[in-house]
Design an enzyme around this catalytic site. Structure first.
Site, PDB file in Angstrom:
ATOM      1  N   THR A  96       0.872  -1.176   0.000  1.00 49.63           N
ATOM      2  CA  THR A  96       0.000   0.000   0.000  1.00 49.63           C
ATOM      3  C   THR A  96       0.906   1.222   0.000  1.00 49.63           C
ATOM      4  O   THR A  96       1.624   1.458   0.980  1.00 49.63           O
ATOM      5  CB  THR A  96      -0.880   0.035   1.265  1.00 49.63           C
ATOM      6  OG1 THR A  96      -1.619  -1.184   1.342  1.00 49.63           O
ATOM      7  CG2 THR A  96      -1.836   1.214   1.231  1.00 49.63           C
ATOM      8  N   LYS A 171      -7.562   1.329  -2.387  1.00 51.30           N
ATOM      9  CA  LYS A 171      -7.028   0.826  -1.110  1.00 51.30           C
ATOM     10  C   LYS A 171      -6.961   1.948  -0.059  1.00 51.30           C
ATOM     11  O   LYS A 171      -7.267   1.739   1.121  1.00 51.30           O
ATOM     12  CB  LYS A 171      -5.640   0.230  -1.369  1.00 51.30           C
ATOM     13  CG  LYS A 171      -4.879  -0.190  -0.141  1.00 51.30           C
ATOM     14  CD  LYS A 171      -5.517  -1.336   0.610  1.00 51.30           C
ATOM     15  CE  LYS A 171      -4.681  -1.718   1.824  1.00 51.30           C
ATOM     16  NZ  LYS A 171      -5.393  -2.637   2.711  1.00 51.30           N
ATOM     17  N   LYS A 246       0.604   5.343   8.497  1.00 54.61           N
ATOM     18  CA  LYS A 246       0.954   5.646   7.104  1.00 54.61           C
ATOM     19  C   LYS A 246      -0.303   5.690   6.235  1.00 54.61           C
ATOM     20  O   LYS A 246      -0.522   6.622   5.477  1.00 54.61           O
ATOM     21  CB  LYS A 246       1.919   4.571   6.585  1.00 54.61           C
ATOM     22  CG  LYS A 246       2.272   4.692   5.138  1.00 54.61           C
ATOM     23  CD  LYS A 246       2.054   3.485   4.226  1.00 54.61           C
ATOM     24  CE  LYS A 246       1.640   2.181   4.718  1.00 54.61           C
ATOM     25  NZ  LYS A 246       1.390   1.147   3.726  1.00 54.61           N
TER      26      LYS A 246
HETATM   27  P1  NAD Z   1       5.948  -5.847   7.280  1.00 51.18           P
HETATM   28  O1  NAD Z   1       6.699  -4.689   7.806  1.00 51.18           O
HETATM   29  O2  NAD Z   1       5.587  -6.994   8.182  1.00 51.18           O
HETATM   30  O3  NAD Z   1       6.742  -6.490   6.022  1.00 51.18           O
HETATM   31  C1  NAD Z   1       7.458  -5.726   5.085  1.00 51.18           C
HETATM   32  C2  NAD Z   1       8.751  -6.462   4.765  1.00 51.18           C
HETATM   33  O4  NAD Z   1       9.466  -5.724   3.763  1.00 51.18           O
HETATM   34  C3  NAD Z   1       9.688  -6.585   5.983  1.00 51.18           C
HETATM   35  O5  NAD Z   1      10.005  -7.955   6.212  1.00 51.18           O
HETATM   36  C4  NAD Z   1      10.916  -5.769   5.566  1.00 51.18           C
HETATM   37  O6  NAD Z   1      12.129  -6.306   6.060  1.00 51.18           O
HETATM   38  C5  NAD Z   1      10.843  -5.865   4.055  1.00 51.18           C
HETATM   39  N1  NAD Z   1      11.604  -4.807   3.377  1.00 51.18           N
HETATM   40  C6  NAD Z   1      11.603  -3.471   3.614  1.00 51.18           C
HETATM   41  N2  NAD Z   1      12.436  -2.842   2.755  1.00 51.18           N
HETATM   42  C7  NAD Z   1      12.963  -3.808   1.963  1.00 51.18           C
HETATM   43  C8  NAD Z   1      13.883  -3.788   0.886  1.00 51.18           C
HETATM   44  N3  NAD Z   1      14.437  -2.646   0.470  1.00 51.18           N
HETATM   45  N4  NAD Z   1      14.206  -4.959   0.300  1.00 51.18           N
HETATM   46  C9  NAD Z   1      13.670  -6.135   0.731  1.00 51.18           C
HETATM   47  N5  NAD Z   1      12.779  -6.221   1.747  1.00 51.18           N
HETATM   48  C10 NAD Z   1      12.434  -5.056   2.356  1.00 51.18           C
HETATM   49  O7  NAD Z   1       4.625  -5.243   6.602  1.00 51.18           O
HETATM   50  P2  NAD Z   1       3.282  -6.037   6.217  1.00 51.18           P
HETATM   51  O8  NAD Z   1       2.328  -5.967   7.354  1.00 51.18           O
HETATM   52  O9  NAD Z   1       3.620  -7.324   5.571  1.00 51.18           O
HETATM   53  O10 NAD Z   1       2.709  -5.007   5.121  1.00 51.18           O
HETATM   54  C11 NAD Z   1       3.282  -4.893   3.825  1.00 51.18           C
HETATM   55  C12 NAD Z   1       2.414  -3.963   2.992  1.00 51.18           C
HETATM   56  O11 NAD Z   1       1.088  -4.510   2.911  1.00 51.18           O
HETATM   57  C13 NAD Z   1       2.267  -2.554   3.592  1.00 51.18           C
HETATM   58  O12 NAD Z   1       2.239  -1.618   2.561  1.00 51.18           O
HETATM   59  C14 NAD Z   1       0.938  -2.641   4.321  1.00 51.18           C
HETATM   60  O13 NAD Z   1       0.344  -1.354   4.451  1.00 51.18           O
HETATM   61  C15 NAD Z   1       0.161  -3.562   3.421  1.00 51.18           C
HETATM   62  N6  NAD Z   1      -0.912  -4.335   4.070  1.00 51.18           N
HETATM   63  C16 NAD Z   1      -0.723  -4.886   5.302  1.00 51.18           C
HETATM   64  C17 NAD Z   1      -1.763  -5.606   5.886  1.00 51.18           C
HETATM   65  C18 NAD Z   1      -1.631  -6.238   7.270  1.00 51.18           C
HETATM   66  O14 NAD Z   1      -2.673  -6.576   7.879  1.00 51.18           O
HETATM   67  N7  NAD Z   1      -0.424  -6.430   7.804  1.00 51.18           N
HETATM   68  C19 NAD Z   1      -2.977  -5.776   5.201  1.00 51.18           C
HETATM   69  C20 NAD Z   1      -3.109  -5.247   3.919  1.00 51.18           C
HETATM   70  C21 NAD Z   1      -2.069  -4.521   3.366  1.00 51.18           C
END
Ligand code: NAD
Length: 297
Positions: A96, A171, A246
């Protein structure tokens, strides 16, 4: 079956890749966090030490990263996707992110000969684990249809939202409504308890009445009522307050750029910002209930 590179194996990327593997695909994984990479490898993802290695020879690249800055770094960096993937590779960003970053990624991808789709998701980690996420797909129709084939094992709904960045627009509006609903659940839960209602009895009423919502049924911020609630685990994150902050910030910025007043979202945004400012950004966003009952968490 296809070979897919997946960058970003956190709360969402981990269960999403498990479903891709369950659907018969081979998944190459990369994450900056070694623990996240190891956890995905334990479920069958092939771990790689760089984006360049992970994307070599794959059919599609998916990204699931926290924010626009991370997505831009992963696509545009010297070690990034644009520099190392073959232009025939389909690129799908399920993070997102802000609409400006999404537009930039679409434009750069097109200029470099790639097909690119913005494909954010809704459904939380429970929907990611169950393979029932809603995907919102923005982009050129041929790229969107190609992406839908890969997305199938991870999704319950695939909705074509329109042109480039329309997935992110949908979204952002969805999550603004979700977070307002979550704040409403927090206020209702505390008030009900202080009026002497049994928490489970009140939830049983609300969940079949006009206060029902996804937030109520999935993230209700009181322990012992909803199985998927972070409140059952001392608010260990399923969706961090940082990411929720965010997302509501993205809505406020979209409101400014379209001259749309968002007074309720502004109140919820201030509550989430306060959680972040008090060092609780890494806990679950449902800790927003702390604003109503400071003793919680
Ligand atoms: P998270 O922080 O658990 O996972 C993100 C991952 O990206 C981390 O493991 C981090 O180490 C990795 N990362 C960051 N920079 C990186 C890079 N340069 N190279 C490689 N890896 C990198 O976040 P999440 O909860 O999995 O959410 C991910 C996305 O999905 C966000 O944009 C969030 O808003 C969206 N989202 C989350 C949910 C939820 O319920 N958690 C639901 C829908 C959407």
């Amino acid at each position: 079956m296809a070979t897919i590179a997946w960058i970003g194996l956190g709360h969402m990327g981990n269960p999403m890749t498990a479903n891709l593997i369950g659907g018969g695909h081979t998944v190459h994984g990369f994450d900056l966090d070694r623990t996240a990479l190891d956890a995905a490898a334990a479920k069958g993802v092939k771990p790689f030490g760089s984006i360049a290695d992970a994307v070599r020879g794959v059919d599609a690249v998916f990204t699931m990263l926290p924010k626009g800055d991370h997505a831009r770094a992963v696509y545009e960096g010297d070690d990034g996707v644009f520099a190392h993937a073959d232009p025939s590779t389909l690129l799908v960003d399920s993070s997102t992110i802000d609409i400006d970053s999404a537009k930039l990624l679409h434009d750069t991808a097109r200029a470099r000969g790639f097909r690119f789709v913005d494909a954010p998701v809704s459904g939380g980690i429970s929907g990611a684990a169950a393979g029932t996420l809603t995907f919102m797909l923005g982009g050129e129709p041929d790229a969107v249809e190609a992406a839908a084939v890969f997305i199938d094992p991870m999704s319950g709904n695939i909705i074509r939202t329109g042109a480039a960045t329309s997935g992110q627009a949908a979204k952002i509006c969805n999550n603004m409504m979700l977070l307002i609903n979550l704040a409403a659940c927090a206020e209702g839960a505390v008030l009900a308890e202080r009026l002497g209602l049994d928490p489970t009895v009140f939830w049983n009423v609300a969940s079949v009445s006009s206060a029902d919502s996804w937030a109520l049924r999935t993230w209700y911020p009181v322990p012992g009522i909803v199985e998927t609630s972070a409140a059952n685990h001392d608010f260990a994150p399923t969706f961090t307050a940082d990411l929720a902050n965010k997302d509501i910030g993205l809505a406020l910025r979209a409101g400014e750029s379209t001259d749309t007043p968002l007074p309720t979202a502004a109140i919820v945004a201030a509550q989430l910002q306060e959680l972040v400012d008090s060092g609780l950004g890494g806990r679950d966003c449902s800790l927003i209930i702390k604003h109503i009952d400071p003793a919680v968490g």
